[in-house]
Motif scaffolding. Structure first.
Motif, PDB file in Angstrom:
ATOM      1  N   ASN A   1       0.857  -1.188   0.000  1.00 12.62           N
ATOM      2  CA  ASN A   1       0.000   0.000   0.000  1.00 12.62           C
ATOM      3  C   ASN A   1       0.895   1.241   0.000  1.00 12.62           C
ATOM      4  OD1 ASN A   1      -2.746   0.536  -0.135  1.00 12.62           O
ATOM      5  ND2 ASN A   1      -3.184  -0.300   1.884  1.00 12.62           N
ATOM      6  N   ASN A   2       1.325   1.648  -1.185  1.00  7.65           N
ATOM      7  CA  ASN A   2       2.363   2.669  -1.307  1.00  7.65           C
ATOM      8  C   ASN A   2       1.851   4.021  -1.792  1.00  7.65           C
ATOM      9  OD1 ASN A   2       5.256   3.668  -1.921  1.00  7.65           O
ATOM     10  ND2 ASN A   2       4.303   3.643  -3.948  1.00  7.65           N
ATOM     11  N   ALA A   3       0.711   4.052  -2.479  1.00  2.00           N
ATOM     12  CA  ALA A   3       0.227   5.310  -3.056  1.00  2.00           C
ATOM     13  C   ALA A   3       0.033   6.373  -1.980  1.00  2.00           C
ATOM     14  CB  ALA A   3      -1.089   5.083  -3.796  1.00  2.00           C
ATOM     15  N   GLY A   4       0.479   7.566  -2.266  1.00  7.14           N
ATOM     16  CA  GLY A   4       0.339   8.645  -1.294  1.00  7.14           C
ATOM     17  C   GLY A   4       0.692   9.978  -1.909  1.00  7.14           C
ATOM     18  N   MET A   5       0.431  11.024  -1.164  1.00  3.91           N
ATOM     19  CA  MET A   5       0.769  12.368  -1.619  1.00  3.91           C
ATOM     20  C   MET A   5       1.202  13.206  -0.434  1.00  3.91           C
ATOM     21  SD  MET A   5      -2.976  14.123  -2.340  1.00  3.91           S
ATOM     22  CE  MET A   5      -2.260  15.733  -2.691  1.00  3.91           C
ATOM     23  N   GLY A   6       1.981  14.231  -0.722  1.00  2.00           N
ATOM     24  CA  GLY A   6       2.449  15.122   0.323  1.00  2.00           C
ATOM     25  C   GLY A   6       1.644  16.404   0.388  1.00  2.00           C
ATOM     26  N   ILE A   7       1.831  17.132   1.454  1.00  2.00           N
ATOM     27  CA  ILE A   7       1.188  18.439   1.614  1.00  2.00           C
ATOM     28  C   ILE A   7       2.053  19.259   2.563  1.00  2.00           C
ATOM     29  CG2 ILE A   7      -0.284  17.608   3.515  1.00  2.00           C
ATOM     30  CD1 ILE A   7      -2.452  19.601   2.500  1.00  2.00           C
ATOM     31  N   THR A   8       2.231  20.522   2.235  1.00  2.00           N
ATOM     32  CA  THR A   8       3.007  21.421   3.089  1.00  2.00           C
ATOM     33  C   THR A   8       2.230  22.715   3.297  1.00  2.00           C
ATOM     34  OG1 THR A   8       4.146  22.505   1.237  1.00  2.00           O
ATOM     35  CG2 THR A   8       5.190  20.535   2.176  1.00  2.00           C
ATOM     36  N   GLY A   9       2.568  23.396   4.377  1.00  2.00           N
ATOM     37  CA  GLY A   9       1.979  24.703   4.617  1.00  2.00           C
ATOM     38  C   GLY A   9       1.684  24.942   6.075  1.00  2.00           C
ATOM     39  N   PRO A  10       1.611  26.190   6.471  1.00  2.00           N
ATOM     40  CA  PRO A  10       1.127  26.506   7.817  1.00  2.00           C
ATOM     41  C   PRO A  10      -0.301  25.994   7.954  1.00  2.00           C
ATOM     42  CG  PRO A  10       2.022  28.460   6.705  1.00  2.00           C
ATOM     43  CD  PRO A  10       1.872  27.411   5.669  1.00  2.00           C
ATOM     44  N   ILE A  11      -0.623  25.354   9.035  1.00  2.42           N
ATOM     45  CA  ILE A  11      -1.965  24.798   9.185  1.00  2.42           C
ATOM     46  C   ILE A  11      -3.023  25.892   9.097  1.00  2.42           C
ATOM     47  CG2 ILE A  11      -3.525  23.675  10.855  1.00  2.42           C
ATOM     48  CD1 ILE A  11      -1.137  21.897  11.628  1.00  2.42           C
TER      49      ILE A  11
ATOM     50  N   LYS B   1       5.642  33.743   6.336  1.00  3.55           N
ATOM     51  CA  LYS B   1       6.329  33.750   5.050  1.00  3.55           C
ATOM     52  C   LYS B   1       7.784  33.283   5.127  1.00  3.55           C
ATOM     53  CE  LYS B   1       8.026  36.659   1.315  1.00  3.55           C
ATOM     54  NZ  LYS B   1       8.242  38.024   0.815  1.00  3.55           N
ATOM     55  N   GLN B   2       8.594  33.911   5.960  1.00  3.77           N
ATOM     56  CA  GLN B   2      10.023  33.622   5.977  1.00  3.77           C
ATOM     57  C   GLN B   2      10.311  32.187   6.422  1.00  3.77           C
ATOM     58  OE1 GLN B   2      12.449  36.341   8.306  1.00  3.77           O
ATOM     59  NE2 GLN B   2      14.207  34.971   8.271  1.00  3.77           N
ATOM     60  N   LYS B   3       9.725  31.785   7.549  1.00  5.34           N
ATOM     61  CA  LYS B   3       9.996  30.452   8.080  1.00  5.34           C
ATOM     62  C   LYS B   3       9.459  29.355   7.162  1.00  5.34           C
ATOM     63  CE  LYS B   3      12.288  31.543  11.752  1.00  5.34           C
ATOM     64  NZ  LYS B   3      13.750  31.240  11.791  1.00  5.34           N
ATOM     65  N   TYR B   4       8.289  29.603   6.586  1.00  3.90           N
ATOM     66  CA  TYR B   4       7.706  28.603   5.684  1.00  3.90           C
ATOM     67  C   TYR B   4       8.579  28.424   4.444  1.00  3.90           C
ATOM     68  CZ  TYR B   4       4.312  26.412   2.500  1.00  3.90           C
ATOM     69  OH  TYR B   4       3.693  25.581   1.605  1.00  3.90           O
ATOM     70  N   GLN B   5       9.021  29.523   3.840  1.00  3.36           N
ATOM     71  CA  GLN B   5       9.869  29.427   2.656  1.00  3.36           C
ATOM     72  C   GLN B   5      11.186  28.730   2.973  1.00  3.36           C
ATOM     73  OE1 GLN B   5       9.173  30.531  -0.807  1.00  3.36           O
ATOM     74  NE2 GLN B   5      10.727  28.917  -0.760  1.00  3.36           N
TER      75      GLN B   5
ATOM     76  N   TYR C   1      14.714  22.565  12.228  1.00  4.26           N
ATOM     77  CA  TYR C   1      13.986  23.262  11.165  1.00  4.26           C
ATOM     78  C   TYR C   1      14.154  24.788  11.255  1.00  4.26           C
ATOM     79  CZ  TYR C   1      11.904  18.903   9.694  1.00  4.26           C
ATOM     80  OH  TYR C   1      11.737  17.625   9.216  1.00  4.26           O
ATOM     81  N   LYS C   2      15.093  25.213  12.095  1.00  4.95           N
ATOM     82  CA  LYS C   2      15.451  26.649  12.193  1.00  4.95           C
ATOM     83  C   LYS C   2      14.230  27.514  12.492  1.00  4.95           C
ATOM     84  CE  LYS C   2      19.432  26.216   9.121  1.00  4.95           C
ATOM     85  NZ  LYS C   2      19.449  24.723   9.140  1.00  4.95           N
ATOM     86  N   MET C   3      13.419  27.041  13.453  1.00  7.13           N
ATOM     87  CA  MET C   3      12.199  27.766  13.838  1.00  7.13           C
ATOM     88  C   MET C   3      12.493  28.776  14.940  1.00  7.13           C
ATOM     89  SD  MET C   3       9.815  26.528  11.930  1.00  7.13           S
ATOM     90  CE  MET C   3       8.264  26.943  12.759  1.00  7.13           C
TER      91      MET C   3
END
Length: 267
Positions: free
Chosen positions: A76-86, A195-199, A265-267
């Motif tokens: 069961n390998n199919a998948g997708m990613g997602i990024t972003g501030p919640i 903006k800065q941290k996300y980028q 993650y340099k937060m």
């Protein structure tokens, strides 16, 4: 008799590497793709399947069983990613990722279980992620989908064990695949407080994937699991620090572990 293997998401990345490796080892391998007709010269058979469409799932499983008379292993390998501030990620996009990474995987398991129960044998390998063991900044939804699949795996393996069916999961770390190209990226908003941290984190994520391990490591790990009589509940495949991060979470105070993640993650 060669074992029959179905790999969802088998057209590229980890799925393709696993399928090619198992084919060379003598397995009968079927991979899946939403549009297999567009893929030429693939190293193993592809059938049409979209994990968010139950009709295509049932049709693909039926096709494999009709052709081979059995189905021994599901990867069961199919998948997708997602990024972003919640806060800034559209909830509908979050639902799509849950539908793919969690509910899609569950629906494929539901489709293969009757045949495996009939055979009184079968193995389901759910591909999760080391990211599923922890909440990661700007990847929280992805981590949540993979963590949920880990827990579902723990439960269903107990439910089907009496039928002669084994279920396990494999959590990969960062591998050099094209996952970033298919990932949903919440746009970097010009006046966003994130903006800065996300980028910076987007750049870091891409660097991790580009510098990731060879997917052949996952293929070798899955091959070993298939040849293991009684697979463990959890497997992790990745570099030492990625796997060690899970150990650290178990032994460190939660705030100390959080600090380590934020520093990384340099937060």
């Amino acid at each position: 008799m060669s074992k029959v293997v179905l790999i969802t998401g088998g057209s590229s990345g980890i799925g393709k590497s696993v399928g090619e490796f198992l084919t060379k080892k003598g397995f009968v391998v079927y991979g899946t793709s939403r549009n297999p007709i567009n893929i030429k010269n693939h190293p193993f058979k592809l059938v049409a399947l979209d994990v968010r469409n139950i009709e295509t799932i049932n049709a693909a499983v039926l096709e494999v069983i009709k052709n081979e008379g059995r189905l021994d292993v599901l990867v069961n390998n199919a998948g997708m990613g997602i990024t972003g501030p919640i806060e800034e990620t559209p909830t509908d996009e979050m639902r799509k990722v849950f539908d793919t990474n969690l509910f899609g995987a569950v629906d494929v398991m539901k489709a293969v279980l009757p045949q495996m129960r009939k055979q009184e044998s079968g193995l389901i390998i759910n591909v999760t992620s080391i990211a599923g063991y922890m909440g990661l900044p700007f990847r929280g939804i992805y981590s949540a989908t993979k963590g949920a699949l880990e827990i579902v795996t723990e439960a269903i393996r107990m439910e089907v064990k009496n039928f002669g069916i084994e279920v396990t999961n494999v959590a990969p770390g960062d591998f050099a695949t094209n996952i970033a190209s298919g990932r949903y990226h919440t746009p970097v908003i010009e006046d966003s407080p994130y903006k800065q941290k996300y980028q910076e984190n987007l750049n870091l994520m891409d660097a991790h994937v580009n510098g990731g391990s060879d997917p052949i490591e996952m293929a070798e790990a899955i091959f070993k699991i298939i040849n293991t009589g009684k697979p463990k509940v959890h497997y992790k495949v990745g570099d030492f620090m990625q796997k060690f991060s899970i150990v650290l979470k178990k032994i460190l105070p939660s705030k100390m572990y959080e600090k380590l993640i934020m520093n990384h993650y340099k937060m």
